[in-house]
Design a protein around this motif. Sequence first.
Motif, mmCIF file in Angstrom:
data_model
loop_
_atom_site.group_PDB
_atom_site.id
_atom_site.type_symbol
_atom_site.label_atom_id
_atom_site.label_comp_id
_atom_site.label_asym_id
_atom_site.label_seq_id
_atom_site.Cartn_x
_atom_site.Cartn_y
_atom_site.Cartn_z
ATOM 1 N N ARG A 358 0.850 -1.188 0.000
ATOM 2 C CA ARG A 358 0.000 0.000 0.000
ATOM 3 C C ARG A 358 0.887 1.240 0.000
ATOM 4 O O ARG A 358 1.674 1.450 0.925
ATOM 5 C CB ARG A 358 -0.924 0.000 1.221
ATOM 6 C CG ARG A 358 -2.000 1.082 1.193
ATOM 7 C CD ARG A 358 -3.032 0.802 2.272
ATOM 8 N NE ARG A 358 -4.032 1.839 2.406
ATOM 9 C CZ ARG A 358 -5.154 1.937 1.714
ATOM 10 N NH1 ARG A 358 -5.412 1.033 0.778
ATOM 11 N NH2 ARG A 358 -6.022 2.897 1.919
ATOM 12 N N GLU A 402 -3.901 10.245 -1.609
ATOM 13 C CA GLU A 402 -4.074 9.285 -2.698
ATOM 14 C C GLU A 402 -3.427 7.965 -2.284
ATOM 15 O O GLU A 402 -2.291 7.938 -1.791
ATOM 16 C CB GLU A 402 -3.449 9.804 -3.989
ATOM 17 C CG GLU A 402 -3.732 8.926 -5.197
ATOM 18 C CD GLU A 402 -3.394 9.596 -6.518
ATOM 19 O OE1 GLU A 402 -3.586 8.955 -7.566
ATOM 20 O OE2 GLU A 402 -2.956 10.773 -6.493
ATOM 21 N N TYR A 403 -4.171 6.845 -2.466
ATOM 22 C CA TYR A 403 -3.718 5.534 -2.026
ATOM 23 C C TYR A 403 -3.734 4.563 -3.210
ATOM 24 O O TYR A 403 -4.680 4.536 -4.002
ATOM 25 C CB TYR A 403 -4.639 4.970 -0.928
ATOM 26 C CG TYR A 403 -4.816 5.871 0.265
ATOM 27 C CD1 TYR A 403 -4.006 5.748 1.385
ATOM 28 C CD2 TYR A 403 -5.810 6.853 0.281
ATOM 29 C CE1 TYR A 403 -4.172 6.569 2.482
ATOM 30 C CE2 TYR A 403 -5.984 7.678 1.370
ATOM 31 C CZ TYR A 403 -5.160 7.535 2.472
ATOM 32 O OH TYR A 403 -5.338 8.357 3.552
ATOM 33 N N TYR A 404 -2.671 3.748 -3.294
ATOM 34 C CA TYR A 404 -2.602 2.657 -4.263
ATOM 35 C C TYR A 404 -2.379 1.362 -3.487
ATOM 36 O O TYR A 404 -1.475 1.279 -2.649
ATOM 37 C CB TYR A 404 -1.452 2.855 -5.251
ATOM 38 C CG TYR A 404 -1.677 3.953 -6.265
ATOM 39 C CD1 TYR A 404 -2.317 3.683 -7.474
ATOM 40 C CD2 TYR A 404 -1.261 5.248 -6.003
ATOM 41 C CE1 TYR A 404 -2.516 4.695 -8.409
ATOM 42 C CE2 TYR A 404 -1.453 6.267 -6.928
ATOM 43 C CZ TYR A 404 -2.080 5.978 -8.127
ATOM 44 O OH TYR A 404 -2.279 6.977 -9.046
ATOM 45 N N GLN A 405 -3.182 0.358 -3.787
ATOM 46 C CA GLN A 405 -3.045 -0.927 -3.110
ATOM 47 C C GLN A 405 -2.876 -2.046 -4.136
ATOM 48 O O GLN A 405 -3.643 -2.139 -5.094
ATOM 49 C CB GLN A 405 -4.273 -1.197 -2.244
ATOM 50 C CG GLN A 405 -4.231 -2.549 -1.539
ATOM 51 C CD GLN A 405 -5.434 -2.727 -0.641
ATOM 52 O OE1 GLN A 405 -5.507 -2.142 0.426
ATOM 53 N NE2 GLN A 405 -6.396 -3.521 -1.097
ATOM 54 N N HIS A 406 -1.845 -2.858 -3.912
ATOM 55 C CA HIS A 406 -1.558 -4.003 -4.790
ATOM 56 C C HIS A 406 -1.598 -5.277 -3.947
ATOM 57 O O HIS A 406 -1.128 -5.287 -2.802
ATOM 58 C CB HIS A 406 -0.194 -3.864 -5.452
ATOM 59 C CG HIS A 406 -0.008 -2.572 -6.200
ATOM 60 N ND1 HIS A 406 -0.388 -2.406 -7.511
ATOM 61 C CD2 HIS A 406 0.501 -1.367 -5.800
ATOM 62 C CE1 HIS A 406 -0.122 -1.173 -7.895
ATOM 63 N NE2 HIS A 406 0.423 -0.518 -6.870
ATOM 64 N N ARG A 421 -7.480 1.774 -5.900
ATOM 65 C CA ARG A 421 -6.947 3.131 -5.938
ATOM 66 C C ARG A 421 -7.988 4.032 -5.291
ATOM 67 O O ARG A 421 -9.164 4.014 -5.670
ATOM 68 C CB ARG A 421 -6.674 3.587 -7.378
ATOM 69 C CG ARG A 421 -6.071 4.989 -7.450
ATOM 70 C CD ARG A 421 -5.980 5.488 -8.872
ATOM 71 N NE ARG A 421 -5.459 6.860 -8.930
ATOM 72 C CZ ARG A 421 -5.525 7.624 -10.015
ATOM 73 N NH1 ARG A 421 -6.076 7.156 -11.129
ATOM 74 N NH2 ARG A 421 -5.049 8.849 -9.984
ATOM 75 N N PHE A 475 -9.325 1.061 -12.674
ATOM 76 C CA PHE A 475 -8.662 1.827 -11.621
ATOM 77 C C PHE A 475 -8.825 3.340 -11.790
ATOM 78 O O PHE A 475 -8.017 4.121 -11.300
ATOM 79 C CB PHE A 475 -7.177 1.452 -11.520
ATOM 80 C CG PHE A 475 -6.970 0.012 -11.154
ATOM 81 C CD1 PHE A 475 -7.115 -0.398 -9.839
ATOM 82 C CD2 PHE A 475 -6.684 -0.936 -12.118
ATOM 83 C CE1 PHE A 475 -6.948 -1.732 -9.477
ATOM 84 C CE2 PHE A 475 -6.515 -2.268 -11.775
ATOM 85 C CZ PHE A 475 -6.650 -2.680 -10.441
#
Length: 501
Positions: A358, A402-406, A421, A475
């Motif tokens: 994250r 702003e958040y990105y999660q993989h 996202r 996304f």
Amino acid sequence: MNTCYTGTITLLFLFLGYSSYAQSVHLKGRVTDRSSGNPLEFANIALLSPSDSAVVTGGMTDLDGSFDFQAEAGSYIFRVGFIGYDSYFRDIAIGDRANENFGNIRLTSNATNLEEVTVQGVTSMFETDIDKRRYNVENSIVAEGATASELLSTLPSIQVDEQGSISMRGSGNVLIYINGRPSNLSGDDAEAILAQFPASSIQTVELITNPSSRYDAAGVGGIINIILKKNQNLGLNGQINAAAGTRDKYTGGINLNYGTGKVNLYTSYNYQNRRRFRKSDENRITTLPNASPILNQDSYNEEVDISHLIRGGIDFNFSENSTLGAYAQGNFGGEDAFEDLNQRSMASASQLDSLYIRNSTETEDNGNFETGINYTFNVDSTGHRFYTSFSYSKDTRDHYNEYYQHFFNARNEEVPSKGLRQLNDRTSGSEFYILQADYERPLGEFTSLEAGLKGTFGTWERGQEFAQGDEASNFLPIRNDTISDLFDFQEDVYAAYLIFR
């Protein structure tokens, strides 16, 4: 409205586990006079960096000479100082225990008999009045390079928790005053705004633990009144200060004053540039069924705060008894931050079950402006006076995340269907008008009469725009109408008070 905010917290932190970033150690002890054994009130306690002797943290002793504060584990130079006494130094390493008790520290007086002494006025560190406590912090070593919120946390009766919430004597119902006037610093953003005030710009902090209706008609648990420096010397004079700390921490400022007796002009500018970072490693083991037995997590966070504080004003002395003053001040700044979080679920043989990565970025822009005019008429020198004032303040704040999660499976393959996202844009603003008139008259050695009128008019606006994207939307974030909202609030308070003591 409460449901909306609860949903926000759930979505934003669904995959984010909080942990303690650094071990905190409780430091306590007592400072006394070596000869008499009497407690030394408001002695300075400081932890210094061994590399450059810079102040890392510290505090002051209470009325009984005791001190109690927290610090992160590490190696320090421990210093205890008090005016008229030899300083106490000691190399320490803390972290093995959660509590470190230094016991009774006895300082030796360095008083020397002199044939001739020149006495200069030095303000006492602590003063008490019938309704307030006053801490004169302008010469405190803790104020060097610190922020206003950090300085407040070192004062007795004030607590600042890890989330930055300010309380006094255990009560969170606290108002923040600037130069004796209510400000729009009260509320959730109080610590964030106070972090932009350099502690070196503060002269005095007053704690009004039981405020009367003179201060707030609606009732409040306590008031913290921050009095900023203002020079009154005649002629042109000024002061320049600068400080630098380890890991990219810089502060500086200039204070200028020009006084002629009839007119006094003053201005100041303070700058702060502070970088902070946190590193965390966590390993948890669970025996719950249907769950991975091991959770391994690490994160890194970095923040850069930059702020500018500009003040200016003028005082007209119409006579020895009457003064008209006008002032303006602006506090502007911003913050940029990012955090990387890796969360691994492991099998009992330390094999990977799943991995969440994250990444988050944060940007914040702040602006706080205040201006006002006041008039004071002293009827005589006994404290018989009339005072009236008008002030206006405005605060704006834009907080963008702003958040990105993989997500990766046990074969370390990314699974797009579990990716996210998220965007969260929080804005807030407020305006504050205050009209006030006060009358004070001593009636005897121990009695006085106080009366006044006050009008407080405020408007607040808070908004949140939340959007989320996943594999289905390629996304591309889509606004969530359930969580996104806009809140407006207006409050007008009319008050009158009469106090006989």
